[in-house]
Scaffold this motif. Structure first.
Motif, mmCIF file in Angstrom:
data_model
loop_
_atom_site.group_PDB
_atom_site.id
_atom_site.type_symbol
_atom_site.label_atom_id
_atom_site.label_comp_id
_atom_site.label_asym_id
_atom_site.label_seq_id
_atom_site.Cartn_x
_atom_site.Cartn_y
_atom_site.Cartn_z
ATOM 1 N N ILE A 1 26.620 82.851 37.890
ATOM 2 C CA ILE A 1 25.907 84.081 37.510
ATOM 3 C C ILE A 1 24.389 83.902 37.614
ATOM 4 O O ILE A 1 23.675 84.805 38.036
ATOM 5 C CB ILE A 1 26.301 84.524 36.078
ATOM 6 N N LYS A 2 23.911 82.720 37.230
ATOM 7 C CA LYS A 2 22.459 82.474 37.326
ATOM 8 C C LYS A 2 21.976 82.635 38.769
ATOM 9 O O LYS A 2 20.934 83.228 39.031
ATOM 10 C CB LYS A 2 22.121 81.054 36.851
ATOM 11 N N HIS B 1 24.444 81.252 29.999
ATOM 12 C CA HIS B 1 25.107 81.279 31.308
ATOM 13 C C HIS B 1 24.697 82.428 32.218
ATOM 14 O O HIS B 1 25.361 82.678 33.226
ATOM 15 C CB HIS B 1 26.629 81.293 31.118
ATOM 16 N N VAL B 2 23.640 83.150 31.858
ATOM 17 C CA VAL B 2 23.266 84.294 32.709
ATOM 18 C C VAL B 2 21.902 84.028 33.367
ATOM 19 O O VAL B 2 21.059 83.379 32.805
ATOM 20 C CB VAL B 2 23.243 85.598 31.891
ATOM 21 N N PRO C 1 15.032 81.206 33.134
ATOM 22 C CA PRO C 1 15.980 81.331 32.011
ATOM 23 C C PRO C 1 15.700 82.577 31.168
ATOM 24 O O PRO C 1 14.560 83.021 31.059
ATOM 25 C CB PRO C 1 15.728 80.069 31.181
ATOM 26 N N ILE C 2 16.754 83.087 30.580
ATOM 27 C CA ILE C 2 16.636 84.253 29.705
ATOM 28 C C ILE C 2 16.158 83.808 28.330
ATOM 29 O O ILE C 2 16.732 82.884 27.759
ATOM 30 C CB ILE C 2 18.009 84.958 29.616
ATOM 31 N N TRP D 1 19.256 86.226 42.817
ATOM 32 C CA TRP D 1 19.213 87.050 44.028
ATOM 33 C C TRP D 1 18.862 88.502 43.692
ATOM 34 O O TRP D 1 18.072 89.143 44.382
ATOM 35 C CB TRP D 1 20.560 87.028 44.757
ATOM 36 N N VAL D 2 19.493 88.988 42.625
ATOM 37 C CA VAL D 2 19.284 90.382 42.209
ATOM 38 C C VAL D 2 17.818 90.596 41.812
ATOM 39 O O VAL D 2 17.195 91.593 42.196
ATOM 40 C CB VAL D 2 20.262 90.722 41.060
#
Lengths: 277, 277
Positions: A232-233, A276-277, A5-6, A238-239
């Motif tokens: 998006i998560k 949500h990111v 989580p951010i 993956w990124v």
């Protein structure tokens, strides 16, 4: 795979077009005030300004300039127009350097009335023509594949695989790809191609927003993160697994949000980013 | 590769939704009068009618029934809803048989809020569940990949490669793919994947229209052949080189054209067919 989580905003970047009603000075002040760490700059936002001074103003506000947007648009029916595009891109490389942006984003272009194959060859030729200039200026070029719904007139490069193929044709650490969830989320090969561009050192930037259901405008109805159907998560996971540790750039082009009070919208972006990111 | 020009209308088929203002009886009469040879039938067009009798009416007009549209929509969050979808598809297979249509087109479905990977597994399960019924009824099932802009809620199958992969998982001459230029034209792998589905005997249908620039509506702004940027002749060449010799089905969903006099529109379709396909 769990995405971590951010917890802070140190990787949050916003693209100036996201808050289009603000000029760049207002955007810088308000972004910084809520803790946004980076800004990507649309060429239009610099109109009538000294580029170098504007870059310093952004840094004085505590913002990192993440990318300069957007070069590219190489294909054209006439050779003369293709040369003009190359000149324009060289100028944008110089502007990116003056601004202090390490990356110029390339929207590759497409011309209705000529085949996509031909447009792709012209894109490759265009990149070949400007890459030495980018290397000399130490500006990275990021090929941004656009969603296939833009293949008519905006980009003949529509998947991450195509962008990876193109970037790998050139042996240059100054050429890579830009990964945007809006354009790429649907692709069954997205995870594999994300790993690939990480391994090749070509993953230069990561853009976020959401795909609304229904989407009512082809250009100006992008959603706030969490408002649509993009996971998006998962894609951020993956990124990051591919080795990317740069900014998460919010790029929301939306008539609806531009009509809102932009400070309210900015608060919504920050909240959506945390959730949500 | 030169595509052989079209000299007659013996391979021209029109989908009933193309001339939506007409009921199926009017469409049959007018299509036949201008020499159209085939009709694809949207389920709505049969409402309140006896399916078998309607099929005979079409054949009496000299029209071949080419396909019945559209089954699919397998993914759902609830198991109960997935079973309902399977039942609905079995009914549509029976209706296709009654109508005398050899092919049921499958628009696979997608559910916002669940991953595309999960929707794809549910699509595969749905096809596995209905395929024996289709084989028994001797109705072919055609997986139609939809443009990636429909991945949110209409189809998690968005490229011809995905459709080929899925069709090849089942060893059945009753399962193949539907090739629609509107959905597929942008794909850099289109030529190779077209060859592939021809070689595997899975190329069941070919749909045509055009991509307008700009396209102003996600669903109802398809163009008449020649009006947009799709090189239909080139793609028809690939399809025919792959061994396909069935109908060229015109599928134009367009508010603009539905507002026109439909006989004028029909004449425009025939002219566009001769010049741009």
């Amino acid at each position: 795979m769990m995405t971590v989580p951010i917890i802070d905003l140190s990787k949050l970047c916003i693209h100036t077009a996201t808050t289009k009603p603000w000029n760049i000075e207002a955007a810088a002040q308000y972004y910084a005030r809520v803790g946004v760490a980076g800004m990507s700059v649309w060429q239009d936002a610099l109109e009538g300004r000294n580029t170098g001074k504007t870059g310093r103003m952004l840094r004085d506000c505590g913002l990192q300039v993440v990318s300069y947007v957007r070069g590219g648009f190489f294909p054209a029916a006439e050779a003369r127009d293709r040369l003009t595009a190359i000149d324009d891109n060289r100028k944008m490389i110089d502007e990116a350097a003056e601004l202090g942006a390490p990356l110029l984003v390339l929207v590759c272009g497409a011309v209705p009335g000529q085949t996509l194959e031909l447009s792709r060859r012209q894109i490759e030729d265009g990149i070949a023509a400007i890459l030495p200039h980018a290397e000399k200026a130490d500006i990275r070029l990021g090929i941004e594949p656009l969603h296939p719904m833009y293949a008519d007139s905006r980009s003949a490069v529509n998947t991450l695989r195509q962008a990876n193929d193109l970037a790998e044709k050139f042996d240059s650490r100054h050429l890579g790809v830009v990964h945007d969830v809006y354009h790429l989320w649907w692709d069954p090969d997205l995870r594999a191609e994300t790993e690939r561009c990480g391994q090749s050192g070509n993953l230069f930037a990561f853009h976020i927003c959401d795909w609304k259901i229904p989407t009512e405008d082809f250009l100006l109805d992008r959603g706030l993160m969490g408002e649509g159907c993009i996971d998006i998560k998962q894609i951020r996971g993956w990124v990051e697994s591919a080795g990317f540790n740069g900014f998460n750039e919010v790029e929301i082009f939306s008539k609806k949000y531009w009509e809102m009070d932009q400070n309210t919208f900015l608060d919504m972006i920050v909240e959506a980013y945390r959730n949500h990111v």
